[in-house]
Design a protein around this motif. Structure first.
Motif, mmCIF file in Angstrom:
data_model
loop_
_atom_site.group_PDB
_atom_site.id
_atom_site.type_symbol
_atom_site.label_atom_id
_atom_site.label_comp_id
_atom_site.label_asym_id
_atom_site.label_seq_id
_atom_site.Cartn_x
_atom_site.Cartn_y
_atom_site.Cartn_z
ATOM 1 N N THR A 174 0.868 -1.177 0.000
ATOM 2 C CA THR A 174 0.000 0.000 0.000
ATOM 3 C C THR A 174 0.904 1.226 0.000
ATOM 4 O O THR A 174 1.836 1.333 0.806
ATOM 5 C CB THR A 174 -0.993 0.019 1.174
ATOM 6 O OG1 THR A 174 -1.859 1.150 1.032
ATOM 7 C CG2 THR A 174 -0.318 0.065 2.534
ATOM 8 N N SER A 316 -4.346 1.918 2.410
ATOM 9 C CA SER A 316 -5.020 0.813 3.092
ATOM 10 C C SER A 316 -4.319 0.568 4.423
ATOM 11 O O SER A 316 -3.397 1.304 4.781
ATOM 12 C CB SER A 316 -5.006 -0.446 2.220
ATOM 13 O OG SER A 316 -5.926 -0.315 1.157
ATOM 14 N N SER A 317 -4.725 -0.471 5.144
ATOM 15 C CA SER A 317 -4.228 -0.647 6.505
ATOM 16 C C SER A 317 -3.302 -1.849 6.649
ATOM 17 O O SER A 317 -3.716 -2.985 6.398
ATOM 18 C CB SER A 317 -5.404 -0.818 7.477
ATOM 19 O OG SER A 317 -4.923 -1.090 8.777
ATOM 20 N N SER A 320 -4.221 -5.149 8.459
ATOM 21 C CA SER A 320 -4.951 -6.247 7.820
ATOM 22 C C SER A 320 -4.137 -7.527 7.749
ATOM 23 O O SER A 320 -4.712 -8.606 7.548
ATOM 24 C CB SER A 320 -5.392 -5.835 6.414
ATOM 25 O OG SER A 320 -4.266 -5.560 5.579
ATOM 26 N N HIS A 323 -5.027 -8.566 11.669
ATOM 27 C CA HIS A 323 -6.407 -8.570 12.154
ATOM 28 C C HIS A 323 -7.398 -8.632 10.995
ATOM 29 O O HIS A 323 -7.135 -8.096 9.913
ATOM 30 C CB HIS A 323 -6.692 -7.309 12.983
ATOM 31 C CG HIS A 323 -5.774 -7.111 14.146
ATOM 32 N ND1 HIS A 323 -5.860 -7.864 15.301
ATOM 33 C CD2 HIS A 323 -4.738 -6.245 14.333
ATOM 34 C CE1 HIS A 323 -4.927 -7.459 16.154
ATOM 35 N NE2 HIS A 323 -4.236 -6.484 15.593
ATOM 36 N N ASP A 324 -8.537 -9.255 11.253
ATOM 37 C CA ASP A 324 -9.623 -9.271 10.271
ATOM 38 C C ASP A 324 -10.383 -7.940 10.299
ATOM 39 O O ASP A 324 -10.370 -7.222 11.294
ATOM 40 C CB ASP A 324 -10.594 -10.409 10.572
ATOM 41 C CG ASP A 324 -9.960 -11.790 10.400
ATOM 42 O OD1 ASP A 324 -9.033 -11.892 9.564
ATOM 43 O OD2 ASP A 324 -10.383 -12.732 11.104
ATOM 44 N N PHE A 326 -10.040 -5.196 8.339
ATOM 45 C CA PHE A 326 -9.336 -3.987 7.943
ATOM 46 C C PHE A 326 -9.140 -3.968 6.428
ATOM 47 O O PHE A 326 -9.013 -5.022 5.806
ATOM 48 C CB PHE A 326 -7.970 -3.904 8.630
ATOM 49 C CG PHE A 326 -8.037 -3.596 10.099
ATOM 50 C CD1 PHE A 326 -7.800 -2.316 10.562
ATOM 51 C CD2 PHE A 326 -8.358 -4.593 11.018
ATOM 52 C CE1 PHE A 326 -7.869 -2.025 11.916
ATOM 53 C CE2 PHE A 326 -8.431 -4.318 12.370
ATOM 54 C CZ PHE A 326 -8.184 -3.027 12.818
ATOM 55 N N PRO A 327 -9.086 -2.787 5.811
ATOM 56 C CA PRO A 327 -8.836 -2.717 4.369
ATOM 57 C C PRO A 327 -7.532 -3.426 4.001
ATOM 58 O O PRO A 327 -6.474 -3.125 4.554
ATOM 59 C CB PRO A 327 -8.752 -1.213 4.106
ATOM 60 C CG PRO A 327 -9.546 -0.584 5.201
ATOM 61 C CD PRO A 327 -9.306 -1.445 6.394
ATOM 62 N N SER A 328 -7.618 -4.359 3.070
ATOM 63 C CA SER A 328 -6.518 -5.274 2.789
ATOM 64 C C SER A 328 -5.362 -4.601 2.047
ATOM 65 O O SER A 328 -5.563 -3.681 1.252
ATOM 66 C CB SER A 328 -7.030 -6.444 1.951
ATOM 67 O OG SER A 328 -5.964 -7.303 1.583
ATOM 68 N N HIS A 330 -3.154 -6.899 0.572
ATOM 69 C CA HIS A 330 -2.683 -8.027 -0.239
ATOM 70 C C HIS A 330 -2.735 -7.668 -1.722
ATOM 71 O O HIS A 330 -3.726 -7.115 -2.212
ATOM 72 C CB HIS A 330 -3.545 -9.265 0.013
ATOM 73 C CG HIS A 330 -3.171 -10.435 -0.849
ATOM 74 N ND1 HIS A 330 -3.941 -10.842 -1.922
ATOM 75 C CD2 HIS A 330 -2.102 -11.271 -0.804
ATOM 76 C CE1 HIS A 330 -3.366 -11.886 -2.502
ATOM 77 N NE2 HIS A 330 -2.247 -12.164 -1.841
#
Length: 347
Positions: A174, A316-317, A320, A323-324, A326-328, A330
């Motif tokens: 990101t 994004s964060s 992620s 933790h589930d 959160f804006p990914s 990946h």
């Protein structure tokens, strides 16, 4: 409209500083080193042009730019907890450059790389495209990534940053820009009386190391509620434990309520009449109010000090990866990462 370049001699290297100027006189200057934005000359209500970002007076200081003034940030903007993450069945270890955590892509992140630059001019804009390739394993991250970042200045006083990246392997990514804005002009005042309006009803809770706890909190009835406008000063005086963790300021990720066709953030300075509107397709922003700045740095117009600038790091964060919800961050192999943030100035 025009584009100029100036060689900057740094130790045994020569950088180039490019300046984009539009027909109304607004200009943006940046280095091919780190894509660092060194100056933004923007008119006030009396049409006086002044610099509205923090930059060093001595360009040698950008070699050790611990505050990331003006820089492009990646592969991952923000902090990765424990300087490691898992992808598939493999765990990747990153350089720990912020306590036990990895910050802003590591010590050799995009902020510390020299970029290739191609300039572009159209009837309504001037710009530059910056290119860089990061090899597999760079700073511990998987995949060879090719980056393309565009800086564009329009005659409407819009400064656009468009990001593209593609990896040959699954990775995490990101990107953002780490400019510190101060709309008073030439650092005449702090940003405490700047008013922020933000389209965000949630923010991310931090722990003592400024790492997300995994909790996403409502802004309602807190000094994190900027939906109807609020001065940055409010958070420095609030006594809220979250502000105190950030040294009596903000260093938090806000999740936007909408990500398209909306002005996510406005920043206003009544004394100068300047207003900055930020529009982005990113899911959120880290607003950092320069709480860690001390008086040890010589900047373009003044000595550094606390609350001298505000960063609006659209991204994004990185939470992620831990933790589930959160804006990914990946990025799948061969998928093209495309994001855009526009900074629009009025006075």
């Amino acid at each position: 409209m025009n584009i100029t370049s100036l060689p900057i001699k740094i130790e045994e290297k020569t950088w180039l500083e490019y300046t984009l100027t539009n027909d109304s006189g607004m200009s943006v200057s940046f280095l091919n080193f780190g894509g660092i934005i060194t100056k933004m000359m923007v008119p006030d209500k009396n049409n006086q042009f002044e610099n509205v970002v923090i930059g060093f007076r001595d360009y040698d200081n950008y070699l050790n730019n611990k505050n990331y003034f003006g820089a492009l940030i990646g592969r991952v903007a923000g902090r990765i907890e424990g300087a490691q993450f898992s992808l598939g069945e493999k765990t990747y270890t990153l350089p720990a450059n912020d306590g036990d955590n990895s910050l802003h892509g590591g010590p050799g992140g995009l902020h510390a790389r020299t970029w290739e630059v191609e300039t572009i001019e159209t009837p309504t804009s001037v710009g530059a495209v910056l290119y860089h390739t990061s090899l597999d394993g760079d700073q511990g991250y998987p995949g060879t990534v090719k980056y393309k970042v565009s800086y564009t200045l329009t005659n409407a006083n819009d400064f656009e940053i468009s990001y593209e990246a593609i990896s040959d392997q699954d990775t995490v990514l990101t990107l953002t820009n780490h400019s510190y804005f101060n709309l008073s002009g030439d650092l005449k005042d702090t940003i405490l009386n700047h008013e922020v309006t933000m389209n965000a009803s949630q923010f991310v809770e931090l722990d003592h190391a400024l790492i997300p706890t995994g909790n996403i909190l409502p802004v309602t009835d807190t000094v994190f509620d900027f939906r109807n406008g609020r001065k940055i000063l409010d958070g420095t005086l609030s006594g809220d434990p979250q502000n105190q963790l950030a040294l009596d300021g903000y260093d938090h990720f806000f999740i936007f309520d909408q990500t398209k066709d909306d002005d996510q953030i406005t920043l206003k300075d009544a004394s100068s009449g300047r207003q900055l509107t930020v529009t982005t397709d990113q899911p959120g922003v880290v607003m950092y109010t320069s709480n860690n700045l001390d008086d040890s740095l010589q900047l373009n117009e003044a000595r550094s000090k606390k609350y001298l600038g505000v960063c609006l790091e659209t991204q994004s964060s990185p939470a992620s990866v831990t933790h589930d919800g959160f804006p990914s961050i990946h990025l799948a192999a061969h998928e093209v990462y495309r994001k855009k943030t526009t900074f629009s100035f009025e006075s």
